[in-house]
Design an enzyme around this catalytic site. Structure first.
Site, mmCIF file in Angstrom:
data_model
loop_
_atom_site.group_PDB
_atom_site.id
_atom_site.type_symbol
_atom_site.label_atom_id
_atom_site.label_comp_id
_atom_site.label_asym_id
_atom_site.label_seq_id
_atom_site.Cartn_x
_atom_site.Cartn_y
_atom_site.Cartn_z
ATOM 1 N N CYS A 2 0.823 -1.196 0.000
ATOM 2 C CA CYS A 2 0.000 0.000 0.000
ATOM 3 C C CYS A 2 0.863 1.255 0.000
ATOM 4 O O CYS A 2 2.088 1.203 -0.087
ATOM 5 C CB CYS A 2 -0.902 0.013 1.248
ATOM 6 S SG CYS A 2 -1.865 -1.501 1.458
ATOM 7 N N ASP A 100 -3.644 -8.898 8.675
ATOM 8 C CA ASP A 100 -2.482 -8.657 9.528
ATOM 9 C C ASP A 100 -2.465 -7.259 10.142
ATOM 10 O O ASP A 100 -1.786 -7.033 11.144
ATOM 11 C CB ASP A 100 -1.184 -8.905 8.759
ATOM 12 C CG ASP A 100 -1.099 -8.139 7.442
ATOM 13 O OD1 ASP A 100 -2.094 -7.488 7.062
ATOM 14 O OD2 ASP A 100 -0.050 -8.216 6.781
ATOM 15 N N ILE A 292 12.125 -11.510 -18.383
ATOM 16 C CA ILE A 292 12.318 -10.713 -19.587
ATOM 17 C C ILE A 292 13.727 -10.969 -20.099
ATOM 18 O O ILE A 292 14.649 -11.268 -19.334
ATOM 19 C CB ILE A 292 12.107 -9.195 -19.369
ATOM 20 C CG1 ILE A 292 13.134 -8.617 -18.402
ATOM 21 C CG2 ILE A 292 10.703 -8.897 -18.945
ATOM 22 C CD1 ILE A 292 13.190 -7.100 -18.448
ATOM 23 N N SER A 364 11.041 -12.341 -5.163
ATOM 24 C CA SER A 364 12.293 -12.016 -5.850
ATOM 25 C C SER A 364 13.483 -12.602 -5.097
ATOM 26 O O SER A 364 13.367 -12.986 -3.926
ATOM 27 C CB SER A 364 12.457 -10.490 -5.977
ATOM 28 O OG SER A 364 13.043 -9.954 -4.807
ATOM 29 N N GLY A 365 14.626 -12.627 -5.765
ATOM 30 C CA GLY A 365 15.853 -13.155 -5.168
ATOM 31 C C GLY A 365 16.773 -12.086 -4.626
ATOM 32 O O GLY A 365 17.946 -12.364 -4.326
#
Length: 631
Positions: A2, A100, A292, A364-365
């Site tokens: 948010c 949460d 990509i 993600s890594g």
């Protein structure tokens, strides 16, 4: 995920102006297009934009506690909220929602400022407590989610998820901070806790800030967490590998909770592939993966992403973009709000844009390189450090200091002949040497670039002070751990996480980062440096642990990175644009630069005498910021 915003009147009992707060909040509509609302009481106004992920039908914000004592605006995800909910129910707290957000509210009512110690996740939030007449702000331990704030001259305290939120307050002061301009041309971003503006700040990772009505000035933020710097080692390689997979799988697992489509970025590198491998073993449905590639083999990793996608039978989505994809240039200043010079922001924007067509949440890594020593610069730093240990500073400083001055910058030569930066670094101590090696423009280059008047205003300030501030806390660690710690405090939060947050939020995409689970970080950072960098192989412990899960050519091939061909752009299609922007009236009249040096940098690069692409990109992004800021 948010966007939050707010105004707190420290000096008066007046209710903040609704139209002002609405304008601030509307500037971050992209962070939360699903809903938005406001909360007002005398002295305080809170605003929120919502991207619904958990408890989609409930958990509206701003949210008041069941007893109406406290109200929260929150950006992020708390992954242990169910366990916390049960604990707080046992203590007699009431819950009206299933998400949460309310868990944080009741945690505040139970533990006050210590509530942050009970939260596991990524977060930036503000809680107004009417009975205590205070506003409490907090940011997660690693800085995954951003939080900006400023105290205006009339006593209004304003905050928001992006700097543009503050800028949309009519009384926000846009005077630039000189020291952060020096910082920017070293690092390519503005390090925490400062912003480019003189009177605004970022709440640093792992910090909280408490404000009481009537206080004359802001108190110092309080640090509640740091990367561990004391530990003992006693594990074998096999034990390390087994525990790494167990702990990482758990960090991934708790990030799979969502009521919307969820997937992962898959670049074909080790880190994103590790995330996908863990996800595939934790869910029954195929993992949604998003990649990509580029139409140039030099920058394209899609074949390796396909290997992982095939191995785990993922629902794979792929998009090929042009290596000459520079149409985003004029948007970057609006996206980042302050100077930001990581050119991989362009492909990051594109992968987020593509991912949002298929998922609302992506794992993600990011963070693995800092945590497990994956960057090539760590190896170079250790090589330099061995030499520093062999030859005393009293000898190194004059000898290599002289060589660093007289040795030419040979960008065109083979790598072993490009020794100018190395000579300079060898004349310095560990922290200063690492700072010199990672700087986009070294101190001697910044001295030539900046005008005499600007250097006088800096009054001797150097961006090295940023590293000194953090380096003083870890002097007892070995050189590689020192470098990793410095990167986690600066590069990770100021560059990597900033890049991903702005690019993902521009498309209303939530990104979760399992490598930066704080419990995983607390464990993984204690691994011996020799376990992470072995025989020239970075991230050795991570790669060894992943051998049963990923192909060898994914694990052990040369690191490619998410690069764009800047050098070619500036000698080709962007040559005229570069010259026009760097020599524009707004740049020349800014008073920051030696105009002759600007022209020299452009000319040397254009004639292929030097590769000044990194410096030129940094200048181009600064020019774009100045142009935007002058409007």
């Amino acid at each position: 995920m948010c966007g939050i915003a707010g105004i707190y009147q420290l000096k008066t009992q007046a209710t903040p102006e609704p139209l002002v707060l609405a304008k601030m909040n509307d500037s971050q509509w992209h962070r939360g297009p699903d809903a938005g609302d406001y909360f007002f009481q005398p002295t305080v106004g809170l605003a929120h934009r919502r991207l619904s992920i958990i408890d989609i039908a409930g958990s509206p914000q701003p949210m008041q506690s069941a007893n109406a004592q406290a109200c929260i605006v929150f950006n992020g995800e708390i992954y242990n909220y169910r366990e916390l909910r049960q604990e707080l129910l046992g203590k007699g707290y009431q819950f009206n929602t299933n998400g949460d957000t309310e868990t944080i509210l009741n945690a505040w009512l139970e533990w006050g400022e210590d509530c942050v110690h009970h939260l596991r996740g990524m977060f930036a939030f503000a809680i107004w407590d009417s009975s205590r007449h205070c506003l409490f702000l907090a940011r997660d331990r690693l800085g995954i989610k951003p939080l900006f704030y400023s105290l205006l001259d009339d006593g209004q305290f304003i905050f928001g998820s992006e700097l543009k939120v503050l800028r949309n307050h009519p009384d926000f002061v846009t005077t630039l901070r000189d020291s952060t301009i020096e910082d920017y041309f070293s690092f390519g971003y503005i390090p925490e806790p400062y912003t480019i503006y003189q009177h605004s700040y970022k709440l640093a990772p792992g910090h909280t800030l408490l404000l009481q009505h009537g206080q004359a000035q802001l108190s110092e933020p309080k640090q509640y967490w740091d990367v561990p710097t004391q530990w003992q080692h006693a594990v074998t390689e096999q034990e390390l590998s087994a525990e790494l997979i167990t702990r990482f799988r758990e960090a991934v697992d708790i990030r799979l909770v969502a009521e919307v489509p969820l997937g992962a970025f898959l670049s074909g590198g080790v880190d994103s592939s590790a995330v996908v491998a863990m996800m595939a073993g934790l869910q029954s449905e195929p993992v949604n993966t998003c990649s990509i590639g580029f139409d140039s083999p030099q920058f394209n990793e899609t074949e390796f992403a396909r290997q992982v996608a095939t191995r785990y039978n993922t629902n794979h989505h792929e998009n090929i973009v042009s290596q000459n994809d520079f149409e985003l240039l004029d948007q970057l200043a609006d996206l980042y709000d302050e100077p930001y010079a990581d050119s991989s922001a362009i492909p990051t924007y594109r992968v987020c844009q593509m991912a949002r067509q298929h998922v609302t949440v992506a794992l993600s890594g990011d963070g693995a390189d800092e945590l497990f020593a994956g960057y090539r610069r760590y190896k170079l730093h250790l090589n330099e450090e061995r030499f520093r240990n062999w030859l005393p500073l009293a000898i190194r400083k004059p000898v290599f200091g002289l060589l660093g001055k007289i040795y030419p910058k040979l960008d065109w030569a083979p790598r072993f002949l490009r020794a100018k930066t190395t000579f300079q670094s060898l004349a310095m101590d560990t922290v200063a040497g690492y700072h010199n090696s990672i700087a986009i423009l070294r101190q001697d280059q910044r001295d030539r670039l900046f005008s005499t008047a600007f250097k006088q205003r800096l009054n001797g300030y150097s961006s090295l002070e940023v590293f000194r501030r953090y380096g003083s806390k870890v002097q007892h660690l070995d050189p590689m751990k020192i470098a990793q710690y410095l990167d986690m405090k600066t590069y990770l939060v100021g560059d990597i996480l900033t890049k991903v947050d702005r690019a993902s939020m521009a498309h209303s995409l939530e990104v979760r980062v399992p490598f930066l689970d704080h419990k995983f970080v607390e464990w993984a950072f204690t691994a011996e440096s020799g376990a992470n960098l072995r025989n020239g192989v970075g991230k050795y412990s991570l790669k060894k642990a992943l051998e049963p899960h990923l192909p060898a050519d994914v694990l052990y091939r040369k690191k490619m990175g998410f690069a764009v061909p800047l050098a070619e752009w500036f000698r080709g299609p962007l040559q005229q644009k570069l010259q026009d922007k760097l020599l524009s009236d707004v740049m020349i009249n800014s008073g920051y630069f030696n105009v002759a040096e600007l022209k020299q940098l452009i000319d040397d690069h254009k004639r292929a005498l030097k590769d000044n692409s990194a410096a030129l990109w940094t200048l181009l992004m600064f020019a774009a910021f100045l142009e935007r800021n002058s409007k």
